[in-house]
Design a protein around this motif. Structure first.
Motif, PDB file in Angstrom:
ATOM      1  N   ASP A 308       0.790  -1.521  -0.324  1.00 50.33           N
ATOM      2  CA  ASP A 308      -0.111   0.098  -0.430  1.00 50.33           C
ATOM      3  C   ASP A 308       1.326   1.245   0.284  1.00 50.33           C
ATOM      4  O   ASP A 308       1.054   2.394  -1.116  1.00 50.33           O
ATOM      5  N   ILE A 309       2.021   0.933   1.294  1.00 46.99           N
ATOM      6  CA  ILE A 309       2.642   2.696   0.726  1.00 46.99           C
ATOM      7  C   ILE A 309       3.321   2.221  -0.110  1.00 46.99           C
ATOM      8  O   ILE A 309       3.608   4.074  -0.919  1.00 46.99           O
ATOM      9  N   LYS A 310       3.934   1.349  -0.960  1.00 47.98           N
ATOM     10  CA  LYS A 310       4.410   1.516  -2.101  1.00 47.98           C
ATOM     11  C   LYS A 310       3.774   2.389  -3.319  1.00 47.98           C
ATOM     12  O   LYS A 310       4.515   3.705  -4.101  1.00 47.98           O
ATOM     13  N   HIS A 311       2.461   1.716  -3.185  1.00 47.05           N
ATOM     14  CA  HIS A 311       1.094   2.681  -4.222  1.00 47.05           C
ATOM     15  C   HIS A 311       1.100   4.466  -3.639  1.00 47.05           C
ATOM     16  O   HIS A 311       0.716   5.471  -4.542  1.00 47.05           O
ATOM     17  N   ALA A 312       1.173   4.254  -1.884  1.00 51.21           N
ATOM     18  CA  ALA A 312       0.581   5.538  -1.950  1.00 51.21           C
ATOM     19  C   ALA A 312       1.745   6.669  -2.616  1.00 51.21           C
ATOM     20  O   ALA A 312       1.178   7.833  -3.318  1.00 51.21           O
ATOM     21  N   PHE A 313       2.622   5.923  -2.840  1.00 43.68           N
ATOM     22  CA  PHE A 313       3.680   7.379  -3.791  1.00 43.68           C
ATOM     23  C   PHE A 313       3.854   7.265  -4.395  1.00 43.68           C
ATOM     24  O   PHE A 313       3.895   8.846  -5.299  1.00 43.68           O
ATOM     25  N   ASP A 314       2.583   6.394  -5.760  1.00 41.31           N
ATOM     26  CA  ASP A 314       2.275   6.489  -7.154  1.00 41.31           C
ATOM     27  C   ASP A 314       1.177   7.230  -7.117  1.00 41.31           C
ATOM     28  O   ASP A 314       1.212   8.577  -7.628  1.00 41.31           O
ATOM     29  N   LEU A 315       0.589   7.486  -6.180  1.00 42.10           N
ATOM     30  CA  LEU A 315      -0.683   8.150  -5.691  1.00 42.10           C
ATOM     31  C   LEU A 315      -0.080   9.658  -6.014  1.00 42.10           C
ATOM     32  O   LEU A 315      -0.506  10.728  -5.876  1.00 42.10           O
ATOM     33  N   GLN A 316       0.887   9.681  -4.650  1.00 40.97           N
ATOM     34  CA  GLN A 316       1.602  10.684  -4.422  1.00 40.97           C
ATOM     35  C   GLN A 316       2.239  12.147  -5.732  1.00 40.97           C
ATOM     36  O   GLN A 316       2.298  12.856  -5.964  1.00 40.97           O
ATOM     37  N   LYS A 317       2.786  11.070  -6.545  1.00 39.15           N
ATOM     38  CA  LYS A 317       3.201  11.147  -7.776  1.00 39.15           C
ATOM     39  C   LYS A 317       2.092  12.104  -8.660  1.00 39.15           C
ATOM     40  O   LYS A 317       2.392  12.954  -9.639  1.00 39.15           O
ATOM     41  N   LEU A 318       0.904  11.557  -9.080  1.00 43.40           N
ATOM     42  CA  LEU A 318      -0.165  11.925  -9.532  1.00 43.40           C
ATOM     43  C   LEU A 318      -0.888  13.397  -8.872  1.00 43.40           C
ATOM     44  O   LEU A 318      -0.651  14.142 -10.193  1.00 43.40           O
ATOM     45  N   GLU A 319      -0.674  13.252  -7.740  1.00 46.42           N
ATOM     46  CA  GLU A 319      -1.024  14.224  -7.190  1.00 46.42           C
ATOM     47  C   GLU A 319       0.122  15.468  -7.261  1.00 46.42           C
ATOM     48  O   GLU A 319      -0.869  16.641  -7.392  1.00 46.42           O
ATOM     49  N   ILE A 320       0.771  15.150  -7.299  1.00 45.84           N
ATOM     50  CA  ILE A 320       1.601  16.483  -7.190  1.00 45.84           C
ATOM     51  C   ILE A 320       1.137  17.124  -8.796  1.00 45.84           C
ATOM     52  O   ILE A 320       1.655  18.490  -8.603  1.00 45.84           O
ATOM     53  N   VAL A 321       1.831  16.255  -9.695  1.00 49.75           N
ATOM     54  CA  VAL A 321       1.579  16.853 -10.890  1.00 49.75           C
ATOM     55  C   VAL A 321       0.084  17.728 -11.176  1.00 49.75           C
ATOM     56  O   VAL A 321      -0.390  18.830 -12.433  1.00 49.75           O
ATOM     57  N   HIS A 322      -0.653  16.953 -10.555  1.00 45.95           N
ATOM     58  CA  HIS A 322      -2.020  17.608 -10.703  1.00 45.95           C
ATOM     59  C   HIS A 322      -1.827  18.999 -10.812  1.00 45.95           C
ATOM     60  O   HIS A 322      -2.293  19.822 -10.677  1.00 45.95           O
ATOM     61  N   TYR A 323      -1.890  18.993  -8.918  1.00 44.53           N
ATOM     62  CA  TYR A 323      -2.087  19.816  -8.373  1.00 44.53           C
ATOM     63  C   TYR A 323      -1.502  20.933  -8.012  1.00 44.53           C
ATOM     64  O   TYR A 323      -1.682  22.440  -8.509  1.00 44.53           O
ATOM     65  N   TYR A 324       0.288  20.204  -8.299  1.00 38.34           N
ATOM     66  CA  TYR A 324       0.416  21.997  -8.455  1.00 38.34           C
ATOM     67  C   TYR A 324       0.844  22.339  -9.984  1.00 38.34           C
ATOM     68  O   TYR A 324       0.948  23.396 -10.204  1.00 38.34           O
ATOM     69  N   ASN A 325       0.334  22.029 -10.766  1.00 36.22           N
ATOM     70  CA  ASN A 325       0.251  22.764 -12.635  1.00 36.22           C
ATOM     71  C   ASN A 325      -1.560  22.776 -12.704  1.00 36.22           C
ATOM     72  O   ASN A 325      -1.376  23.622 -13.559  1.00 36.22           O
ATOM     73  N   ASN A 326      -2.435  22.649 -12.106  1.00 36.67           N
ATOM     74  CA  ASN A 326      -3.884  23.443 -12.430  1.00 36.67           C
ATOM     75  C   ASN A 326      -3.458  25.089 -11.290  1.00 36.67           C
ATOM     76  O   ASN A 326      -4.258  25.491 -10.534  1.00 36.67           O
ATOM     77  N   VAL A 327      -3.660  25.460 -12.667  1.00 37.10           N
ATOM     78  CA  VAL A 327      -3.535  26.823 -12.606  1.00 37.10           C
ATOM     79  C   VAL A 327      -4.400  27.607 -11.522  1.00 37.10           C
ATOM     80  O   VAL A 327      -5.897  27.113 -11.382  1.00 37.10           O
ATOM     81  N   GLY A 328      -3.910  28.736 -10.311  1.00 40.18           N
ATOM     82  CA  GLY A 328      -4.907  28.830  -9.418  1.00 40.18           C
ATOM     83  C   GLY A 328      -4.710  28.073  -7.916  1.00 40.18           C
ATOM     84  O   GLY A 328      -5.036  29.142  -7.029  1.00 40.18           O
ATOM     85  N   ASN A 329      -4.627  27.289  -7.932  1.00 38.16           N
ATOM     86  CA  ASN A 329      -4.434  26.203  -6.782  1.00 38.16           C
ATOM     87  C   ASN A 329      -2.619  27.559  -5.990  1.00 38.16           C
ATOM     88  O   ASN A 329      -1.740  27.817  -6.414  1.00 38.16           O
ATOM     89  N   TYR A 330      -2.414  26.883  -4.233  1.00 36.14           N
ATOM     90  CA  TYR A 330      -1.914  27.829  -3.995  1.00 36.14           C
ATOM     91  C   TYR A 330      -0.843  27.093  -4.164  1.00 36.14           C
ATOM     92  O   TYR A 330      -0.485  25.206  -3.571  1.00 36.14           O
ATOM     93  N   VAL A 331      -0.151  27.529  -4.116  1.00 35.56           N
ATOM     94  CA  VAL A 331       1.718  26.953  -4.156  1.00 35.56           C
ATOM     95  C   VAL A 331       2.797  28.063  -3.189  1.00 35.56           C
ATOM     96  O   VAL A 331       2.978  29.167  -3.656  1.00 35.56           O
ATOM     97  N   PRO A 332       2.961  26.953  -2.203  1.00 34.92           N
ATOM     98  CA  PRO A 332       2.793  26.329  -1.592  1.00 34.92           C
ATOM     99  C   PRO A 332       0.957  26.419  -0.716  1.00 34.92           C
ATOM    100  O   PRO A 332       0.964  26.878  -0.930  1.00 34.92           O
TER     101      PRO A 332
END
Length: 341
Positions: A308-332
């Motif tokens: 599960d933890i291994k796949h949680a890192f996979d999920l983190q990768k997807l969320e990084i790409v989605h969240y930080y490239n979504n215009v208007g999201n707060y960074v950080p």
């Protein structure tokens, strides 16, 4: 939290197909070959054959007969049977069940370590850094990667401390030392983020993505029940065998492709070199005698949680790409307090 997992383990897995944990990997430079990795080895398979099997793989859950798996796949029966037979001969089907008391301790440890090596290799192959190096990211992806790494590294020692507090004797001492060696390492990533253009206050007041929190929560859950799992997880996630030429090439690529200073990532890699020097990736191999599990149920939960933890890192990768490239999201990402609503 435990799961309501009830599937019988004493079935004839050749009649109701279910497989050992298996990974199928292909590479751009050799697309004609797909590599099958299982705990006892790696096999080169023609990609055409691999793609046919993958049409069956999703039905190999131990709930369908061999003929039903073939029928659901839509493959020609003889061809499908030949593929299943070849996997059976290679030992890819699950082995026969053994009672927990009959498991050899040394073999059990080596099986766990083998799984951790596989997941470590898979994480290296799918790491977000690979996409960044290949020019598939954005400046925001790089920043997001470092921000989530900051939060992960900041909380990691306290997760290890959960394992240390639940352990006894030599394992307790080993884990206390591990936690102590990891404390404060987020400072290296903070320096990296400053080099990427962020300031200290905005980083320190930010909060992680949900996937990063999930990794921390899953680790603590696993460590509390099975403290030695911290050694096994280290085999999956810790830096090992860093190559200075590769690091230099990566830093140059990030500077060239994303416009950051040439040395912006140097503090991050300084931290990685420290971890490598401390030998954290080898903690499990060097302390195999400390890897003990109290019951069959705990053993199965341990393996599933590592996965599960291994796949949680996979999920983190997807969320990084989605969240930080979504215009208007707060960074950080910002903490939502009462007055924010």
């Amino acid at each position: 939290m435990t799961y309501a997992w009830t599937q019988r383990l004493d079935k004839d897995w050749t009649s109701v197909p279910k497989l050992r944990h298996n990974l199928w990997t292909s590479f751009e430079d050799t697309p004609e070959t797909t590599y099958l990795t299982v705990s006892h080895g790696k096999f080169a398979v023609p990609t055409a054959e691999a793609q046919l099997f993958l049409k069956m793989r999703g039905f190999c859950t131990g709930h369908h007969s061999r003929s039903e798996v073939i029928r659901r796949s839509g493959l020609e029966a003889d061809r499908a049977e030949n593929i299943l037979s070849s996997l059976e001969e290679a030992g890819v089907f699950r082995p026969a069940y053994q009672p927990f008391q009959a498991l050899d301790a040394a073999n059990l440890r080596e099986t766990l370590l083998s799984a951790c090596r596989i997941w470590s290799e898979q994480m290296a192959e799918t790491n977000i850094a690979v996409d960044i190096m290949a020019g598939k990211g954005t400046p925001q992806t790089v920043i997001g990667w470092m921000l989530e790494t900051y939060h992960y590294i900041r909380t990691f020692p306290e997760a290890i401390q959960v394992a240390a507090d639940a352990a006894d004797g030599e394992l307790r001492e080993t884990l206390h030392a591990y936690a102590a060696q990891e404390r404060g390492h987020e400072a290296f990533v903070l320096r990296t983020l400053r080099g990427l253009g962020l300031d200290t206050a905005e980083v320190e007041s930010s909060v992680p993505l949900v996937s990063t929190r999930l990794i921390d929560l899953l680790m603590r859950e696993m460590f509390a029940e099975t403290p030695c799992s911290a050694l096994l997880l280290a085999r999956i996630v810790e830096a090992a065998e860093l190559d200075d030429e590769d690091i230099g090439a990566f830093q140059a690529a990030v500077a060239r492709q994303y416009g950051f200073p040439d040395d912006a990532l140097e503090p991050f890699f300084e931290h990685s070199r420290i971890d490598e020097g401390l030998g954290h990736a080898l903690l499990a191999e060097r302390n195999q005698h400390l890897i003990t599990v109290g019951s069959e149920a705990a053993l199965h939960r341990l393996v599933n949680r590592l996965h599960d933890i291994k796949h949680a890192f996979d999920l983190q990768k997807l969320e990084i790409v989605h969240y930080y490239n979504n215009v208007g999201n707060y960074v950080p990402r910002q903490f939502v307090d009462y007055f924010a609503i």
